[in-house]
Design a protein around this motif. Structure first.
Motif, PDB file in Angstrom:
ATOM      1  N   GLU A 120      29.688  -5.251  11.417  1.00 44.19           N
ATOM      2  CA  GLU A 120      31.083  -5.343  11.008  1.00 44.19           C
ATOM      3  C   GLU A 120      31.843  -6.215  11.994  1.00 44.19           C
ATOM      4  O   GLU A 120      31.834  -5.970  13.198  1.00 44.19           O
ATOM      5  CB  GLU A 120      31.718  -3.949  10.975  1.00 44.19           C
ATOM      6  N   ARG A 321      25.281   2.779  11.789  1.00 50.75           N
ATOM      7  CA  ARG A 321      26.280   2.431  10.773  1.00 50.75           C
ATOM      8  C   ARG A 321      26.613   3.631   9.886  1.00 50.75           C
ATOM      9  O   ARG A 321      27.783   3.889   9.565  1.00 50.75           O
ATOM     10  CB  ARG A 321      25.734   1.281   9.922  1.00 50.75           C
ATOM     11  N   ARG A 324      28.583   6.167  12.051  1.00 51.82           N
ATOM     12  CA  ARG A 324      29.995   5.800  12.219  1.00 51.82           C
ATOM     13  C   ARG A 324      30.801   6.123  10.980  1.00 51.82           C
ATOM     14  O   ARG A 324      31.960   6.559  11.067  1.00 51.82           O
ATOM     15  CB  ARG A 324      30.109   4.311  12.559  1.00 51.82           C
ATOM     16  N   ARG A 325      30.201   5.904   9.816  1.00 47.32           N
ATOM     17  CA  ARG A 325      30.912   6.197   8.568  1.00 47.32           C
ATOM     18  C   ARG A 325      31.221   7.693   8.469  1.00 47.32           C
ATOM     19  O   ARG A 325      32.309   8.096   8.033  1.00 47.32           O
ATOM     20  CB  ARG A 325      30.058   5.733   7.379  1.00 47.32           C
ATOM     21  N   ARG A 326      30.270   8.512   8.897  1.00 50.67           N
ATOM     22  CA  ARG A 326      30.485   9.961   8.867  1.00 50.67           C
ATOM     23  C   ARG A 326      31.577  10.359   9.862  1.00 50.67           C
ATOM     24  O   ARG A 326      32.450  11.187   9.563  1.00 50.67           O
ATOM     25  CB  ARG A 326      29.176  10.686   9.185  1.00 50.67           C
ATOM     26  N   GLN A 328      34.021   8.494  10.914  1.00 45.57           N
ATOM     27  CA  GLN A 328      35.299   8.016  10.401  1.00 45.57           C
ATOM     28  C   GLN A 328      35.915   9.027   9.442  1.00 45.57           C
ATOM     29  O   GLN A 328      37.129   9.290   9.495  1.00 45.57           O
ATOM     30  CB  GLN A 328      35.104   6.668   9.699  1.00 45.57           C
ATOM     31  N   GLU A 329      35.086   9.608   8.601  1.00 46.64           N
ATOM     32  CA  GLU A 329      35.585  10.629   7.671  1.00 46.64           C
ATOM     33  C   GLU A 329      36.021  11.877   8.421  1.00 46.64           C
ATOM     34  O   GLU A 329      37.073  12.459   8.131  1.00 46.64           O
ATOM     35  CB  GLU A 329      34.489  10.968   6.654  1.00 46.64           C
ATOM     36  N   ASP A 335      39.963   2.281   7.698  1.00 46.44           N
ATOM     37  CA  ASP A 335      38.986   1.249   8.054  1.00 46.44           C
ATOM     38  C   ASP A 335      39.487   0.426   9.239  1.00 46.44           C
ATOM     39  O   ASP A 335      38.706   0.069  10.129  1.00 46.44           O
ATOM     40  CB  ASP A 335      38.730   0.322   6.859  1.00 46.44           C
TER      41      ASP A 335
END
Length: 499
Positions: A120, A321, A324-326, A328-329, A335
């Motif tokens: 990203e 990756r 990190r998405r988990r 973030q939630e 984002d």
């Protein structure tokens, strides 16, 4: 003679950069690639060697199964195809830190091929294609002494330490990376950072760039739009994420300057200088070196069992990756907010701070605020700033307990970064604890009201916003060691006004 370099914006407006990255990772196996010598870092020179890794006559190598498993796991994590059959080769060349005068490596039959890694950058996903991942043995280490630069030029003597020779080394080679434009330096940095996180997650290496267990060679070229790719240079052994970015940027500026002057780029290796951010020539690579590769006769081919490979793939941990998405939630971030955390290199630091007992919001506040500012000013990575997640959590705990206000907490944090001790120790030694004695605060409030009768009358008449002036007066009296919210409530109470 000093050369004036063009502005970066001007360079990317006229040229298209093409980059490529060759990353070397020392595996964290207990023993070397082809012998039983230990691999731990920092031993006395030439004490972790044996006839095999020194290449003495009659010695025979045996492949390290743990290293083979590790590279297959790396290849799977990078979405590579795993070869059903491959073998080692001898790469022949003379160099003082190569005790055998050849390196056991993989040539035309690597174990992992055709993968990719998504990164990203500025909110966009950039796919970096992986050409190959192969296994080899590391070289020793040459030390040039007696000179001013630490390089061979000007040195009075050179010393060789073979402790590192034979340590399992994975080389990860990208395909040429095009179309990144002005973001090329950031893409290079983001790729190495993501690759480091993947390998660390797999647990196959400590990937400490400062110790050389992760090293990066950075290839850079420039071409005019629509024309063939330019001649590339290879900046060797770049050893920090920040330096990867700087090395790409520096080479883009230098090459543009050469081309603008009517010169030609020489295909060569170059050295990156941390102090100046510049690169200087190493050795010419105008012609391909004939390494005289041939199959290693003392090692059998490798034919990984497909069922074993499937087991390794099924057992892969949650990759960065996805992780990190988990997070973030869980942290409730947008984002854009998560990208800020990622850009600062603060994901793991914030996660560890939350695990140490504070909230995601508080952890973000300190790591992306005061600590990021200090790291930027010092030119170091955030993880190297001198504060640990446990210390940041302890600091926030003192704020939550009402023992420190925000201003005092920043002062304490400066002491932590400077190595003065834990937040509690610094608070105590500097006498920074919030004044919680109600009697002392009441006396200070009454004194401020008496000294400012006009402001007190405004507040009584309904202009509650004027209370800030009295809060400031009491803060001055208490040397900032009072809680502003508590003071406000106390002032309004003494004046008989509802807040």
């Amino acid at each position: 003679m000093t050369t004036t370099l063009p502005a970066y914006d001007e360079v990317v407006a006229r040229f298209e950069p093409v980059i490529g990255l060759e990353t070397h990772v020392e595996l964290g196996t207990n023993t070397k690639m082809f012998c039983g010598c230990p691999t731990d870092f920092g031993g006395e020179p030439n004490t972790r060697v044996c006839p095999v890794c020194l290449g003495l006559p009659g010695s025979l190598p045996v492949a390290n199964k743990a290293a083979i498993e590790a590279i297959i796991r790396i290849g799977l994590a990078l979405n590579c195809s795993i070869a059903e059959w491959c073998r080692f080769a001898r790469k022949n060349y003379f160099y003082p830190d190569m005790p055998k005068n050849f390196q056991i490596s993989q040539y035309d039959e690597p174990i992992c091929v055709d993968g990719y890694l998504d990164v990203e950058v500025n909110g966009e996903t950039v796919r970096i294609e992986i050409e190959r991942v192969h296994l080899e043995e590391d070289t020793g280490k040459t030390l040039h002494v007696g000179g001013a630069t630490g390089r061979i030029h000007g040195a009075t003597e050179s010393l060789v330490d073979y402790n590192r020779a034979g340590i399992p080394l994975v080389e990860i080679v990208t395909k040429p990376i095009t179309g990144t434009g002005a973001l090329a330096p950031e893409v290079a940095k983001a790729y190495v950072a993501e690759l480091r996180d993947v390998i660390r997650t797999l647990g196959v290496s400590d990937v400490r760039m400062e110790e050389g267990s992760l090293r990066c060679d950075v290839n850079t070229s420039l071409n005019l739009p629509g024309q063939e790719w330019g001649t590339r240079t290879e900046t060797k052994n770049v050893n920090s994420l920040r330096s990867v970015e700087r090395a790409v940027r520096s080479e883009m500026l230098r090459q543009a300057s050469v081309l603008d002057a009517g010169g030609r780029i020489t295909q060569e290796t170059r050295h990156f200088h941390e102090d100046t951010g510049d690169t200087t020539p190493g050795r010419s690579k105008e012609t391909a070196t004939d390494y005289r590769y041939f199959p290693e006769p003392d090692l059998v081919p490798i034919a990984p069992d497909p069922a074993w490979v499937a087991e390794l793939k099924a057992a892969l941990p949650e990759l960065p990756r996805v992780h990190r998405r988990r997070l973030q939630e869980q942290w409730g971030l947008s984002d854009l907010d998560m990208q800020s955390v990622l850009n600062a290199g603060a994901v793991e630091l914030i996660e560890a701070t939350v695990a140490a007992g504070t909230t995601p919001a508080a952890a973000r506040k300190w790591w992306l605020g005061e600590l990021s500012r200090r790291a930027n000013e010092s030119g170091v990575e955030l993880a190297e700033i001198g504060a640990t997640p446990a210390q940041v959590a302890e600091l926030q705990g003192l704020v939550d307990a009402g023992k420190l206000n925000d201003k005092m907490a920043r002062t304490v944090l400066e002491g932590v970064v400077d190595g003065e001790g834990s937040p509690t120790e610094i608070m105590t030694s500097r006498g920074l604890e919030v004044v919680s004695d109600t009697g002392a605060l009441t006396a200070a409030v009454d004194e401020a009201i008496a000294a400012n009768p006009g402001i007190a009358d405004k507040i009584r008449s309904g202009k509650v916003a004027a209370v800030g002036a009295l809060v400031g007066a009491v803060m001055k009296t208490t040397r900032g060691q009072a809680d502003a919210k508590t003071l406000r409530e106390l002032i309004l109470e003494r004046l008989g006004v509802q807040g």
